[in-house]
Write an enzyme that holds these catalytic residues in place. Structure first.
Site, PDB file in Angstrom:
ATOM      1  N   ARG A 153      30.082  23.349  52.751  1.00  0.00           N
ATOM      2  CA  ARG A 153      29.360  24.636  52.717  1.00  0.00           C
ATOM      3  C   ARG A 153      30.334  24.998  52.863  1.00  0.00           C
ATOM      4  O   ARG A 153      31.585  24.922  53.113  1.00  0.00           O
ATOM      5  CB  ARG A 153      28.574  24.163  54.404  1.00  0.00           C
ATOM      6  N   THR A 179      18.135  26.030  45.492  1.00  0.00           N
ATOM      7  CA  THR A 179      19.324  25.163  46.104  1.00  0.00           C
ATOM      8  C   THR A 179      18.382  23.932  44.741  1.00  0.00           C
ATOM      9  O   THR A 179      17.953  23.677  44.065  1.00  0.00           O
ATOM     10  CB  THR A 179      19.011  24.858  47.585  1.00  0.00           C
ATOM     11  N   THR A 199      23.997  24.305  46.546  1.00  0.00           N
ATOM     12  CA  THR A 199      22.796  25.434  46.387  1.00  0.00           C
ATOM     13  C   THR A 199      24.361  26.590  46.215  1.00  0.00           C
ATOM     14  O   THR A 199      25.420  26.164  46.797  1.00  0.00           O
ATOM     15  CB  THR A 199      22.105  25.582  47.962  1.00  0.00           C
ATOM     16  N   GLU A 224      25.686  32.881  49.898  1.00  0.00           N
ATOM     17  CA  GLU A 224      25.270  32.435  51.253  1.00  0.00           C
ATOM     18  C   GLU A 224      25.495  32.698  52.719  1.00  0.00           C
ATOM     19  O   GLU A 224      24.890  32.448  53.355  1.00  0.00           O
ATOM     20  CB  GLU A 224      26.136  31.159  51.069  1.00  0.00           C
ATOM     21  N   ASP A 240      22.363  33.270  54.756  1.00  0.00           N
ATOM     22  CA  ASP A 240      22.139  32.230  55.795  1.00  0.00           C
ATOM     23  C   ASP A 240      22.251  32.114  56.974  1.00  0.00           C
ATOM     24  O   ASP A 240      21.945  31.320  58.064  1.00  0.00           O
ATOM     25  CB  ASP A 240      22.827  30.285  55.664  1.00  0.00           C
ATOM     26  N   SER A 248      22.271  25.910  57.359  1.00  0.00           N
ATOM     27  CA  SER A 248      21.367  25.290  56.578  1.00  0.00           C
ATOM     28  C   SER A 248      20.576  24.413  56.854  1.00  0.00           C
ATOM     29  O   SER A 248      20.061  24.155  57.798  1.00  0.00           O
ATOM     30  CB  SER A 248      22.689  24.336  55.563  1.00  0.00           C
ATOM     31  N   SER A 249      19.363  24.870  56.256  1.00  0.00           N
ATOM     32  CA  SER A 249      18.432  22.945  55.966  1.00  0.00           C
ATOM     33  C   SER A 249      18.426  22.133  54.897  1.00  0.00           C
ATOM     34  O   SER A 249      17.529  21.168  54.750  1.00  0.00           O
ATOM     35  CB  SER A 249      16.524  24.445  55.700  1.00  0.00           C
ATOM     36  N   GLY A 258      14.329  24.329  48.847  1.00  0.00           N
ATOM     37  CA  GLY A 258      13.362  24.836  49.428  1.00  0.00           C
ATOM     38  C   GLY A 258      12.926  26.147  51.111  1.00  0.00           C
ATOM     39  O   GLY A 258      12.396  26.414  51.225  1.00  0.00           O
TER      40      GLY A 258
END
Ligand code: GLY
Length: 564
Positions: free
Chosen positions: A101, A373, A391, A412, A415, A444-445, A464
């Protein structure tokens, strides 16, 4: 049988699970003997299969797929972004997640997106260089190669370099993306690469990225230093600073990949292995499954099943933004949130005859993490697995392409909660656990997930934003019902995220009776104007030793198997 009390209602729930066809232990194969790749782009899937055919294992193939996606799906992910790679290595039964990440730059500060009066300026967190975190994907690919791969990094990167140099043909998804983001792309040299005379190119047009090819080549020969030091790093730092950012070599020196223990859960005899923080997905999914477990949603009517799934999501999402952030910076109560006793408490307020109002739950509104993503799944003939979700956040990230590097930077930073407790650009609120700090990873998801049961194994995930979590939950439940990869990827979707307090659904997700039934329970329903998600799944069923690779029919991806 078990008795559940829900606000004075006594409810009989059956604990018998649905019964998909399973292989007896004696028939359970040790290896699938078949490789498989499912990704959002045909060229990325072919890259993975090519590397397998050259002797690579699932981890080498994952590097090839990941890098290729960064070239041919530049709107979704890339070397200027980050990702999570959930791994299973058969030889020592290892489960781990490689966390690549992005991190906030060292110059970042909590209030960096606020004006002098303390009001958020959301565009700053979305467009241009100030929106970018320090890229993590290159470091993750090096880590995957050095620790898990069999082939040299340079070999696994060959297809991506080829696609960048020789070009790829644009498809409807690419055209839709550049049309949507045309103005943003024109703010940097990205317009020269992706647009034709300032407009979206026509179908069949070939996009070549020679600068990016050279950047990946330097990375292929230099490894970590080929990106985070020397020419590439210098050009990125110069470009960012000239465009108004504040990055230095120290940002690149401090970037490290972290291997994290996945989140584990059980659900009616199946084992779920999923992404830990800084992903919010694994915690939310295990929590939702724990809430659902005592109900037999596999043998009830559609209205009841969907009502209960929504109520579980509502509660899992309530906790998500409040407690979750980068575990290297904040204490995340992962064990508590994924404990069955915790779910017992959450379940106590669920009524079977009425929707809970989200306002009635103490709480917090979750953030939305972006709309674009990509996810891929890889299985090799030995059974090694990778679920990779990566992503650059929104379509084409912040739209800034670095001169001399040919790579888009992510956006990012959006986020993070740009101001705790105050609505961000989406009108959504985040929490202190996810406030901006230098060197911190943003929540993050992304939720690459494995499901293991007597039936076999599934690898799944999807892009998504916050809907990733509901999509993966629905995918897991489908698998429990016995679905294969193609069925899981194709299944219609619905979503609830606590606030806004409404169910969003694809037009074919509910029958007319189910819409009526859910409304009668007090749910607010909003039909989505479009299909969403892009779930690329692999299933390996022990019965018949059958591997199925399933690309999401909503996208343009390709799922293939490789028979050895
Ligand atoms: N940027 C999307 C996510 O990490 O969830």
């Amino acid at each position: 049988m078990m008795l559940v009390r829900a606000l004075g209602l006594s409810v009989l729930v059956l604990l018998s699970a649905c019964a998909p066809i399973v292989a007896a232990d004696a028939e359970r194969p040790l290896k699938p003997k078949t490789g498989a790749v499912a990704s959002a782009h045909p060229l990325a899937t072919e890259a993975g299969l090519e590397i397998m055919s050259r002797g690579g294992n699932a981890f080498d193939a994952a590097i090839a797929v990941s890098a290729a996606l960064g070239v041919v799906e530049p709107y979704s992910s890339g070397f200027g972004g980050g990702g999570f790679y959930l791994l299973h290595r058969v030889s020592d039964n290892l489960y781990t997640m490689v966390d690549g990440r992005e991190k906030a730059p060292l110059s970042a500060s909590r209030d960096m997106y606020l004006d002098a009066d303390g009001n958020p300026i959301p565009r700053l967190a979305k467009d241009g260089v100030l929106a970018a975190g320090i890229p993590g994907m290159p470091a993750a690919l090096v880590h995957l190669s050095q620790k898990y791969g069999k082939l040299p990094l340079a070999t696994s990167l060959e297809p991506a370099i080829r696609y960048a140099r020789e070009g790829f043909e644009v498809d409807k998804r690419f055209i839709a993306g550049v049309t949507f983001k045309k103005d943003l792309l024109k703010t940097s040299m990205a317009a020269d690469v992706f647009l034709l005379n300032g407009e979206a190119p026509p179908p069949g047009h070939i996009i070549k990225q020679p600068l990016l090819a050279k950047t990946i080549e330097r990375f292929a020969t230099g490894g970590l230093d080929g990106f985070y030091k020397g020419k590439t790093a210098k050009r990125i730092i110069k470009g960012v600073n000239e465009a108004g950012g504040d990055w230095s070599q120290a940002d690149f020196d401090q970037y490290t990949v972290v291997e994290r223990e996945p989140i584990y859960g059980t659900y009616r005899g199946s084992r779920i292995i999923s992404a830990p923080p800084p992903s919010s997905g694994g915690v939310a999914i295990i929590d939702a499954l724990n809430i659902l477990e005592p109900y037999n949603i596999h043998e009830v009517d559609g209205v009841r099943r969907k009502h209960l799934v929504v109520e579980a999501l509502r509660r899992a999402f309530r906790d998500r933004a409040q407690f979750l952030g980068d575990p290297d910076f904040v204490d995340v109560p992962t064990e508590r949130l994924t404990h069955k006793f915790y779910a017992d408490g959450q379940r106590a307020s669920i009524r079977l005859d009425r929707a809970t109002s989200s306002d009635s739950l103490p709480g917090f509104q979750p953030e939305d993490e972006g709309q674009h993503t990509t996810h891929f799944s890889v299985l090799d003939a030995d059974g090694n697995r990778v679920g990779g979700t990566q992503t650059i956040n929104f379509w084409f990230g912040g739209g800034y392409m670095v001169p001399g590097v040919g790579m888009l930077l992510n956006n990012e930073m959006d986020d993070f909660s740009i101001k705790p407790g105050v609505p961000n650009g989406y009108g959504l609120v985040g929490a202190g656990a996810n406030e901006i700090q230098p060197g911190k990873r943003m929540l993050s998801s992304m939720t690459p997930t494995f499901v293991e049961s007597d039936l076999g194994v599934a690898i799944l995930g999807t892009p998504g934003g916050s809907r990733i979590i509901s999509m993966v939950l629905l995918g897991v439940l489908e698998r429990i019902d016995g679905a294969n990869a193609e069925q899981i990827s194709a299944k219609p979707r619905y979503h609830h995220q606590y606030l806004p307090d409404s169910i969003t659904y694809e037009s074919d997700a509910f029958s007319a009776e189910e819409v009526q039934g859910l409304q009668d329970l007090g749910h607010t329903l909003k039909e989505s104007s479009r299909k969403y998600g892009n779930m690329n799944t692999i299933t390996w069923d022990y019965a018949g030793n059958k591997v199925i690779s399933g690309a999401d029919p909503r996208g343009v991806g390709l799922a293939k198997i490789r028979v050895y």
